[in-house]
Scaffold this active site. Structure first.
Site, short mmCIF file in Angstrom:
data_model
loop_
_atom_site.label_atom_id
_atom_site.label_comp_id
_atom_site.label_asym_id
_atom_site.label_seq_id
_atom_site.Cartn_x
_atom_site.Cartn_y
_atom_site.Cartn_z
N HIS A 121 -1.33 4.70 9.77
CA HIS A 121 0.06 5.10 9.99
C HIS A 121 0.11 6.42 10.77
O HIS A 121 0.75 7.38 10.36
CB HIS A 121 0.79 5.26 8.66
CG HIS A 121 0.81 4.04 7.78
ND1 HIS A 121 -0.29 3.60 7.10
CD2 HIS A 121 1.81 3.17 7.49
CE1 HIS A 121 0.03 2.51 6.41
NE2 HIS A 121 1.29 2.23 6.62
N HIS B 145 10.21 -4.15 3.32
CA HIS B 145 10.69 -2.77 3.29
C HIS B 145 11.06 -2.30 4.69
O HIS B 145 10.49 -2.77 5.67
CB HIS B 145 9.70 -1.81 2.63
CG HIS B 145 8.34 -1.64 3.27
ND1 HIS B 145 7.44 -2.66 3.47
CD2 HIS B 145 7.71 -0.52 3.72
CE1 HIS B 145 6.32 -2.19 4.00
NE2 HIS B 145 6.47 -0.88 4.18
N HIS C 194 0.83 -1.22 0.00
CA HIS C 194 0.00 0.00 0.00
C HIS C 194 0.86 1.27 0.00
O HIS C 194 0.55 2.25 0.67
CB HIS C 194 -0.98 -0.03 1.19
CG HIS C 194 -0.33 -0.11 2.54
ND1 HIS C 194 -0.89 -0.79 3.59
CD2 HIS C 194 0.83 0.39 3.03
CE1 HIS C 194 -0.10 -0.70 4.66
NE2 HIS C 194 0.95 0.03 4.34
N GLU D 65 4.38 -5.60 8.20
CA GLU D 65 2.97 -5.34 7.84
C GLU D 65 2.32 -6.56 7.19
O GLU D 65 1.09 -6.67 7.14
CB GLU D 65 2.88 -4.17 6.85
CG GLU D 65 3.16 -2.80 7.45
CD GLU D 65 3.11 -1.69 6.41
OE1 GLU D 65 2.93 -0.54 6.81
OE2 GLU D 65 3.26 -1.95 5.19
C1 DHB Z 1 6.38 2.98 2.05
C2 DHB Z 1 5.67 1.79 2.19
C3 DHB Z 1 4.66 1.67 3.14
O1 DHB Z 1 3.94 0.53 3.36
C4 DHB Z 1 4.33 2.76 3.94
O2 DHB Z 1 3.31 2.63 4.81
C5 DHB Z 1 5.04 3.96 3.82
C6 DHB Z 1 6.05 4.06 2.87
C7 DHB Z 1 7.45 3.16 1.02
O3 DHB Z 1 7.92 2.19 0.41
O4 DHB Z 1 7.85 4.31 0.80
FE FE Z 2 2.62 0.84 5.37
#
Ligand code: DHB
Ligand code: FE
Length: 282
Positions: A59, A194, A12, A241
Site C-alpha cells: 500500500h 470496503h 488484512h 483487493e
Molecule cells: C482498511 C482495510 C484495508 O485492506 C487496508 O489496506 C487499509 C484499511 C480498513 O478497513 O481500514
Molecule cells: Fe488493503
C-alpha cells in the site's frame, strides 16, 4: 515432492496490527472477532506448513506510485516489516525461502508470466496482518518461512481476475515440481468489501461478498472474469483487493472443502472475511 496443503483467504485490515501490537484487541468490539479467528490459528498449528506464500498488495510502503508493478515475488532469506508511519512492527523478522522463490521465478518465466523479482522487500500490513492472524502474537520467531507475492491493486488498471487465477495455477505447478519434501500453505489477502474514501466511503456489501465467496469455493471459474468495474461498484474501490483471493484459489484443486468461514462487520471499514480451504484429493 512439495505440496500445497491448503489455502486461506483473509482480509488484512491494518487496525488489527495496531490494536494487536498495543494489546488493545479487547472489549466488546473485538470479542466476536477474537473468537472467529481461533480456527485459523488452530489449523496452522495442526498443519504446520513449512512455507507460507502470502499473496498481498503493498500500500505504498515498499513501493510508491512512481513505479507500479502488476506482479512481484520476494526472493530473499528475510523480509522486514515496513515502517508504515509508526515505526517497524515489533514482530520477528520474516524468514524467507529463497531457493523456493527462485524455483517459482523460473517456473513463472517458463509459463510466460512476467513477475518482478524483489531481492530486498519490506512487507506492510497487507502481509503482516495475515501472518499475525494465522500464527498469533508475542512470538519469538515465526513457525514457518514465508514467500511474499505482491499484486499491484492500488493503481488502475489492476491485473484481471483471470490472470490472478492463472498465476495461482502456475504456483501450484511450481510447488508440485519442487523436489524438496515440504508443505506449503497459500494465503490470499485483502478485501472483502470496503471503500476508504470518497462519497461511498464506508460501503460494505455482505450479500455480494457472500455470493462471491460461495462461488470462489465451489465454482471459481464463474467469478474469475468479473470486471473491475463490477467489483468496485459492488464492493467498493478497495473491495477490489479480492482478486488476490483468486490467486490462492487457483493454486488449489478444482474442488475444495471449505473447512471454515467467518465474516464480521465491521472491523475498521471492512467486511472482515476468512475462509480456510483444503484440496479435495487430499
Ligand atoms: C482498511 C482495510 C484495508 O485492506 C487496508 O489496506 C487499509 C484499511 C480498513 O478497513 O481500514
Ligand atoms: Fe488493503
Amino acid at each position: 515432492m512439495a505440496k500445497i496443503i491448503g489455502g486461506i483467504g483473509t482480509s488484512h485490515i491494518p487496525t488489527i496490527m495496531l490494536k494487536m501490537d498495543n494489546k488493545e484487541m479487547t472489549g466488546p468490539y473485538w470479542e466476536r472477532f477474537n473468537e472467529g479467528i481461533k480456527p485459523l490459528r488452530a489449523w496452522m498449528k495442526e498443519k504446520k506448513p513449512d512455507v507460507c506464500i502470502i499473496v498481498y498488495n503493498d500500500h505504498g510502503s515498499n513501493f510508491s506510485l512512481k513505479n507500479v508493478i502488476p506482479f512481484g515475488l520476494g526472493i530473499a532469506d528475510e523480509y522486514l516489516p515496513a515502517d508504515e508511519g509508526y515505526g517497524r512492527r515489533k514482530v520477528p523478522t520474516f524468514k524467507g525461502d529463497s531457493a523456493l522463490s527462485c524455483h517459482l521465478a523460473e517456473h513463472f518465466n517458463e509459463k510466460e508470466f512476467d513477475v518482478a523479482m524483489s531481492f530486498e522487500l519490506d512487507v506492510d500490513h497487507g502481509f503482516s496482518v495475515p501472518a499475525s492472524l494465522a500464527f498469533g502474537e508475542d512470538l519469538e520467531e515465526w513457525p514457518c518461512k514465508f514467500i511474499p507475492l505482491y499484486v499491484g491493486v492500488v493503481q488502475y488498471p489492476q491485473p484481471k481476475g483471470n490472470r490472478c487465477y492463472n498465476l495461482g495455477k502456475a504456483i501450484r505447478e511450481a510447488i508440485e515440481s519442487y523436489p524438496e519434501d515440504i508443505n506449503v500453505a497459500i494465503m490470499g489477502t485483502g478485501g472483502l468489501s470496503h471503500q476508504l474514501q470518497g462519497p461511498r466511503a464506508g460501503l460494505i456489501n455482505v450479500e455480494y461478498d457472500t455470493w462471491w465467496l460461495d462461488n470462489l469455493v465451489k465454482d471459481p471459474e464463474s467469478i474469475k472474469d468479473i470486471s473491475l468495474t463490477e467489483l468496485i461498484r459492488e464492493t467498493g474501490s478497495e473491495g477490489a483487493e479480492a482478486i488476490m483471493w483468486l490467486t490462492m484459489r487457483g493454486a488449489l484443486t478444482k474442488e475444495v472443502n471449505e473447512v471454515y468461514r467467518f465474516m464480521h462487520v465491521p472491523i475498521s471499514n471492512t467486511n472482515y472475511s476468512l475462509t480456510i480451504l483444503e484440496n479435495k484429493e487430499d
